[in-house]
Design a protein around this motif. Sequence first.
Motif, PDB file in Angstrom:
ATOM      1  N   VAL A 150       0.954  -1.173   0.084  1.00 55.33           N
ATOM      2  CA  VAL A 150       0.124  -0.132  -0.187  1.00 55.33           C
ATOM      3  C   VAL A 150       1.076   1.367  -0.057  1.00 55.33           C
ATOM      4  O   VAL A 150       1.838   1.447   0.806  1.00 55.33           O
ATOM      5  CB  VAL A 150      -0.850   0.186   1.517  1.00 55.33           C
ATOM      6  CG1 VAL A 150      -1.885   1.187   1.323  1.00 55.33           C
ATOM      7  CG2 VAL A 150      -1.685  -1.302   1.321  1.00 55.33           C
ATOM      8  N   GLY A 151       0.638   2.285  -0.951  1.00 53.54           N
ATOM      9  CA  GLY A 151       1.445   3.337  -0.647  1.00 53.54           C
ATOM     10  C   GLY A 151       0.991   4.370   0.371  1.00 53.54           C
ATOM     11  O   GLY A 151      -0.140   5.022   0.365  1.00 53.54           O
ATOM     12  N   ILE A 152       1.969   4.494   1.340  1.00 53.84           N
ATOM     13  CA  ILE A 152       1.543   5.731   2.400  1.00 53.84           C
ATOM     14  C   ILE A 152       2.933   6.220   2.606  1.00 53.84           C
ATOM     15  O   ILE A 152       2.736   7.620   2.504  1.00 53.84           O
ATOM     16  CB  ILE A 152       1.025   4.926   3.626  1.00 53.84           C
ATOM     17  CG1 ILE A 152       0.143   3.882   3.585  1.00 53.84           C
ATOM     18  CG2 ILE A 152       0.967   5.854   4.652  1.00 53.84           C
ATOM     19  CD1 ILE A 152      -1.591   4.467   3.793  1.00 53.84           C
TER      20      ILE A 152
ATOM     21  N   LEU B 287       5.840   5.091  -4.233  1.00 50.67           N
ATOM     22  CA  LEU B 287       4.379   5.189  -4.587  1.00 50.67           C
ATOM     23  C   LEU B 287       4.066   6.837  -4.189  1.00 50.67           C
ATOM     24  O   LEU B 287       2.733   6.723  -4.065  1.00 50.67           O
ATOM     25  CB  LEU B 287       3.665   4.087  -3.504  1.00 50.67           C
ATOM     26  CG  LEU B 287       4.245   2.823  -3.694  1.00 50.67           C
ATOM     27  CD1 LEU B 287       3.674   1.831  -2.793  1.00 50.67           C
ATOM     28  CD2 LEU B 287       3.902   2.451  -5.172  1.00 50.67           C
ATOM     29  N   GLY B 288       4.734   7.678  -4.311  1.00 50.57           N
ATOM     30  CA  GLY B 288       4.238   8.742  -3.898  1.00 50.57           C
ATOM     31  C   GLY B 288       4.354   9.264  -2.408  1.00 50.57           C
ATOM     32  O   GLY B 288       3.932  10.553  -2.184  1.00 50.57           O
TER      33      GLY B 288
ATOM     34  N   TYR C   9      -1.607  14.622   2.842  1.00 51.59           N
ATOM     35  CA  TYR C   9      -1.796  14.267   1.323  1.00 51.59           C
ATOM     36  C   TYR C   9      -2.623  14.865   0.430  1.00 51.59           C
ATOM     37  O   TYR C   9      -2.443  15.052  -0.554  1.00 51.59           O
ATOM     38  CB  TYR C   9      -1.660  12.560   1.059  1.00 51.59           C
ATOM     39  CG  TYR C   9      -0.416  11.935   1.663  1.00 51.59           C
ATOM     40  CD1 TYR C   9       0.826  12.638   1.342  1.00 51.59           C
ATOM     41  CD2 TYR C   9      -0.307  10.648   2.234  1.00 51.59           C
ATOM     42  CE1 TYR C   9       1.967  12.011   1.701  1.00 51.59           C
ATOM     43  CE2 TYR C   9       0.745  10.019   2.496  1.00 51.59           C
ATOM     44  CZ  TYR C   9       1.874  10.589   2.410  1.00 51.59           C
ATOM     45  OH  TYR C   9       3.097   9.873   2.671  1.00 51.59           O
TER      46      TYR C   9
ATOM     47  N   PHE D 233      -1.966  16.838  -2.878  1.00 54.71           N
ATOM     48  CA  PHE D 233      -2.636  16.203  -4.304  1.00 54.71           C
ATOM     49  C   PHE D 233      -4.012  16.720  -4.171  1.00 54.71           C
ATOM     50  O   PHE D 233      -4.471  15.530  -4.411  1.00 54.71           O
ATOM     51  CB  PHE D 233      -2.306  14.741  -4.464  1.00 54.71           C
ATOM     52  CG  PHE D 233      -0.827  14.418  -4.453  1.00 54.71           C
ATOM     53  CD1 PHE D 233       0.210  14.465  -5.448  1.00 54.71           C
ATOM     54  CD2 PHE D 233      -0.336  13.684  -3.082  1.00 54.71           C
ATOM     55  CE1 PHE D 233       1.207  14.291  -5.232  1.00 54.71           C
ATOM     56  CE2 PHE D 233       0.988  13.368  -3.065  1.00 54.71           C
ATOM     57  CZ  PHE D 233       1.791  13.495  -4.190  1.00 54.71           C
TER      58      PHE D 233
ATOM     59  N   ASP E 115       0.868   9.519  -8.575  1.00 49.86           N
ATOM     60  CA  ASP E 115       0.963   9.378  -7.157  1.00 49.86           C
ATOM     61  C   ASP E 115      -0.293   9.668  -6.060  1.00 49.86           C
ATOM     62  O   ASP E 115      -0.509   8.779  -5.340  1.00 49.86           O
ATOM     63  CB  ASP E 115       2.018  10.155  -6.611  1.00 49.86           C
ATOM     64  CG  ASP E 115       3.284   9.753  -7.140  1.00 49.86           C
ATOM     65  OD1 ASP E 115       3.631   8.431  -7.781  1.00 49.86           O
ATOM     66  OD2 ASP E 115       4.386  10.395  -6.928  1.00 49.86           O
TER      67      ASP E 115
ATOM     68  N   ILE F 174      -2.711   6.980  -6.028  1.00 46.77           N
ATOM     69  CA  ILE F 174      -2.186   5.662  -5.296  1.00 46.77           C
ATOM     70  C   ILE F 174      -2.203   6.006  -3.874  1.00 46.77           C
ATOM     71  O   ILE F 174      -2.701   5.252  -2.980  1.00 46.77           O
ATOM     72  CB  ILE F 174      -0.667   5.321  -5.647  1.00 46.77           C
ATOM     73  CG1 ILE F 174      -0.647   5.126  -7.015  1.00 46.77           C
ATOM     74  CG2 ILE F 174      -0.128   4.274  -5.054  1.00 46.77           C
ATOM     75  CD1 ILE F 174       1.079   5.017  -7.482  1.00 46.77           C
ATOM     76  N   LEU F 175      -1.946   7.188  -3.434  1.00 43.95           N
ATOM     77  CA  LEU F 175      -2.039   7.519  -2.129  1.00 43.95           C
ATOM     78  C   LEU F 175      -3.359   7.546  -1.588  1.00 43.95           C
ATOM     79  O   LEU F 175      -3.976   6.885  -0.566  1.00 43.95           O
ATOM     80  CB  LEU F 175      -1.532   8.797  -1.813  1.00 43.95           C
ATOM     81  CG  LEU F 175       0.151   8.975  -1.973  1.00 43.95           C
ATOM     82  CD1 LEU F 175       0.578  10.413  -1.690  1.00 43.95           C
ATOM     83  CD2 LEU F 175       0.822   7.999  -0.854  1.00 43.95           C
TER      84      LEU F 175
ATOM     85  N   GLY G 222      -4.416   3.929  -1.147  1.00 40.30           N
ATOM     86  CA  GLY G 222      -3.670   3.557  -0.129  1.00 40.30           C
ATOM     87  C   GLY G 222      -4.520   3.746   1.316  1.00 40.30           C
ATOM     88  O   GLY G 222      -4.710   2.843   2.122  1.00 40.30           O
ATOM     89  N   LEU G 223      -4.749   5.057   1.398  1.00 40.50           N
ATOM     90  CA  LEU G 223      -5.364   5.490   2.689  1.00 40.50           C
ATOM     91  C   LEU G 223      -6.669   4.893   2.749  1.00 40.50           C
ATOM     92  O   LEU G 223      -7.327   4.543   3.864  1.00 40.50           O
ATOM     93  CB  LEU G 223      -5.491   7.237   2.665  1.00 40.50           C
ATOM     94  CG  LEU G 223      -4.228   7.928   2.923  1.00 40.50           C
ATOM     95  CD1 LEU G 223      -4.116   9.307   2.624  1.00 40.50           C
ATOM     96  CD2 LEU G 223      -3.757   7.356   4.374  1.00 40.50           C
TER      97      LEU G 223
END
Lengths: 546, 206
Positions: free
Chosen positions: A236-238, A243-244, B43, B47, B134, B137-138, B141-142
């Motif tokens: 997971v990207g955190i 992954l940013g 984030y 973004f 990005d 993705i975030l 992810g969250l």
Amino acid sequence: MSDNSSTVSTKSFYQQSTNKYSGILSWLLTVDHKRIGLMYLVTIGFFFLVGVTFGVLIRLELISPGPTLMDAQTYNSFFTLHGVIMIFLFIIPGLPAIFGNFFLPLQIGARDVAFPRLNLLSYYLYVTGAILALLAVLLPGGAIDTGWTFYIPYSVRSSTNISLPLLAAFVLGFSSILTGLNFITTVHRLRAPGMTFFKMPLFVWSTYATAWIQIIATPIVGITILLVIIERFFGVGIFDPALGGDPILFQHLFWIYSHPAVYIMILPAMGVVSEIIPTFARRTIFGYKAIAMSSLAIAFVGYLVWAHHMFTSGMSDEARWIFSLLTFLVALPSGVKIFNWIATMYKGSIDPKAPFLWVMNFIFLFSIGGLTGLVLGSLATDIHVHDTYFVVAHFHFVMFGGTGTIFFAALHYWFPKMFGRMYNAKLANVSIVFFFVGFMMLYFPKFIMGYMGMPRRYYDYLPQFEPLQQISTVGSWILASTILFIFSYLIYALFKGPKASSNPWGGVTLEWHISSPPTLENFHEIPTITHEPYDFSQLKEMQHDA
Amino acid sequence: MTHSENAVYHVHRDDVGAKMGMWLFLFTEVLLFGGMFLIYAVYRYQFPDQFRVAAMELNTGIGTLNTVILLTSSLTVALSIAAMQKKNKFLSILLLSITILFALMFMVNKYFEWSAKFSHGIYPGSEELLNRPDGQILFYGLYYVMTGLHGLHVIIGVIILIFMLVFIIRNKITFNNYVKLENSGLYWHLVDLIWIFLFPLFYLIQ
Ligand code: HEM
């Protein structure tokens, strides 16, 4: 083991159990805060020795430049394990879990903590966490090598066993939260009649302030660690920049906990100091309220300084000078304490027994640690010594010279109460001297090396550092042998030492009013508090009673 | 006074203390999620556009339905406590069972929602997701971590509530000793409360 001539039950808590079992099960399933405290003592003491072993091994590797004993990867794992064990298994739980458990209820006149079963659960969470942390050593893949700070992105990329120690830190955090919650509720609900907040002993105050930090700070690191684990397992990207994510964000979240955590380490120690000094100076503490409030102040300001660990990781200049300023503010309440302690000793009739000498050791070593902290807190000098041995020396002086020393002070102060036996005073005094010498040899050269540019966490070094590195290694031998020696004479005293009276030092806080070791219910009758906590005029009455 | 070997130890009862402990625990839970809300804020600030784009893909319908379900379940658990106070054991059991049922419904919806996302190839580490910018993705992810952790709390809540149900049936929780039920209710409200923040942050701000 019990003396005391009163008519009610005189059996000590060793002879009476809270459950129907006898033998080892009566300990493992106990909900008695005193037994749980002692179980913590044994477990934490064990892990402390494991940590010392790792410390001595890394020092041994550094005795000469180049490979000596282990390869570089092993070295990385060893200093990480050393750090993880010392921080999460020894110094954070050390004083609150052992002495807080044992003495907080006694000092406020309670029969137990508010949630005795939760207390046992905390203990088992601690043990689970400890096992998880060490399991990683045995599993294939190798032990964690990130350093105890688990910085991203290396901690998501490294192929060693990182998730297990991280999970361990999470579980240990949970244990710490439950202990804190328990103590806060205990202090609010179970104080004996007449014990107002400002009649509480200062150890209770500082443990109370610590408990708040445990509750407020730990969840943040809990979630941060959990996110790293999730990131490792599921991609997971955190935080991962690939992954940013933002690795600096990880550092912020990590230090939002881990800086207040250093106050979790030091506040209970300051509480112990505030107990020992009045007892051995036979004087009421100077500036009681100032000391109590400065604990809360430290707990509060301690939240606002975390980014001073990150001066070089790329923050705006504004953020940096603000955090630097706030860092200096922490020195104020700490200074308040030091001055009050010294004022307490002024014109006291000082009785320099072992616990008091340990405290003197503390004040000296901790002051060096604290003052060098100012060097690190100022931006310009920090840039120069950041991530060098200077930092390593600094935090060993504050953590080991501060809290670690007080761990021994508390052990020597409360040993007769906990076990009903006395240790050999001469051996105790001698070991303090050796402790000091070993400590200075081990860590003081690190200040100099750091200033000369020796980076921390390095496996190898330039030849010009060799003499100082060798002094440091020899120091580690002296220190480690002294620690073993201390444990040996204490264990000897446990079985063969002369019986201790109920009040060997002439202390006046509540734990000294009851038998050594205490009975299961602590007090036959819950006392009513009329005196100030450090009112030594009570001593006469107490002698009458006995 | 007689003292048999083991019988001296009394466990004392302190309802105020128990509730105080619970509040402190809930406080730590709030901080736990607070850490994640903080990350979300950082984030989102970095973004804003990509978060908006990604959020459009979430199913607001299911989200709304789940919000209604969870809010109602908070009501039923509160009523169950009130019923207990009024000595109506049967009603209390009934309301608690309804609460559990609601919780399960919530999880079923969540399951459908997640599997729909999975079938579109949007899950952590998927190729589809990694090819996106990005910020997206975030966002996902969250989304997975926060709603996932919240879901975990729902499951824990269900387990706790089932225990309470058993306690009531066995008369361990009664009209004059119901602090356990109250504390479980508090926990359940927290689960609800966190959702109330998750819902707009992920589904509504677009
Ligand atoms: C005899 C006792 C000890 C010895 C010989 C020892 C030695 C060392 C050495 C040589 C390092 C530096 C490794 C490097 O940067 O290359 C180190 C790091 C460290 N020590 Fe100790 N130490 C001892 C006790 C303690 C205690 C009591 C604590 C905590 C209370 C502690 C906490 C740490 C931490 C947190 C690190 C940093 C680990 C890292 O960089 O990730 N140490 N120790």
